[in-house]
Design an enzyme around this catalytic site. Structure first.
Site, short mmCIF file in Angstrom:
data_model
loop_
_atom_site.label_atom_id
_atom_site.label_comp_id
_atom_site.label_asym_id
_atom_site.label_seq_id
_atom_site.Cartn_x
_atom_site.Cartn_y
_atom_site.Cartn_z
N ASP A 144 -4.57 9.17 9.44
CA ASP A 144 -3.21 8.85 9.84
C ASP A 144 -2.93 9.23 11.29
O ASP A 144 -3.24 10.35 11.72
CB ASP A 144 -2.20 9.58 8.94
N GLU A 168 0.86 -1.17 0.00
CA GLU A 168 0.00 0.00 0.00
C GLU A 168 0.90 1.23 0.00
O GLU A 168 1.65 1.46 0.94
CB GLU A 168 -0.91 0.02 1.23
#
Length: 243
Positions: free
Chosen positions: A66, A55
């Protein structure tokens, strides 16, 4: 939709089917971190260490999901001059070795974390036309009816978030992660890959034992790159736990 081996979905399906492991291993790579050439080298080390897919993240100044480790890596990459075009160059360098699922554009698959189900059809049609798998996300809090709708449209695999919250290493997997995997598998025909919070070989083994078809590891490997660890060795440990 039937995926041929020449499409992104076909490459992803083959990577899951031919991993030789209880679950395919998908490390996360921040494109351009610590710089472009280094990120290429890290991605190739992932492949050498036993990764089945990668990824590849495009750094963004205001990411949705994140945690601190990946956020810091993205910020550092942007400061070093990372661009979307540059990250696609990293993708091109890795794609000959291993299927790449990129978090902003191109490659075998595409992940757009903040794309609502209701707004997905135009992008899904464009990805299908381009032979790129649009990979959706589901969470422990996704209602059953919505989970079914997302699972029916999933291409490549269904990214199954193990916890509510952002990415990041955790000491233990959530108490409900196995139920989340079970619900996801019951509502899609594509492989189910578990991500968020998986940091150790033990976590990876637990995910596979719970029925996950794939295991996504991000913050642990981004931290390894930041601290100068041997990322290939870390990937080898994770891959070994899945065999």
């Amino acid at each position: 939709m039937t995926a041929t081996a020449t499409t992104g979905a076909g490459r992803i399906a083959a990577a899951f089917a031919n991993s030789g492991k209880r679950a395919a291993l998908m490390p996360y790579l921040m494109g351009g971190f610590p710089d472009m050439e280094a990120s290429k080298a890290i991605g190739l080390a992932y492949a050498d260490g036993g990764a089945d897919l990668v990824e590849l993240g495009v750094p963004f100044s205001d990411p949705l999901a994140d945690g601190p480790v990946i956020f810091a890596a993205g910020t550092a990459a942007l400061r070093a001059g990372a661009t979307t075009a540059g990250v696609l160059g990293v993708c091109e360098a890795l794609a000959a070795r291993i299927p790449v699922v990129i978090a902003a554009a191109g490659a075998s698959g595409l992940i757009v974390p903040d794309l609502p189900l209701e707004e997905a059809p135009p992008l899904l049609a464009a990805c299908d036309a381009a032979g790129v798998a649009l990979v959706p996300l589901v969470a422990p809090t996704t209602p059953d009816e919505r989970l079914r709708a997302i699972g029916e449209r999933a291409r490549g695999f269904l990214y199954t978030v193990s916890v509510t919250g952002t990415t990041g290493e955790r000491k233990a997997l959530s108490e409900t992660f196995a139920t989340t995997v079970e619900r996801a598998r019951a509502n899609t025909d594509v492989p189910v890959a578990l991500g968020f919070g998986i940091a150790t070989p033990e976590h990876a083994a637990q995910a596979a034992a719970a029925g996950a078809d794939g295991v996504i590891v991000g913050s642990r490997l981004v931290r390894a790159a930041a601290e100068g660890e041997d990322v290939r060795a870390v990937v080898e440990g994770l891959a070994g736990a899945l065999r």
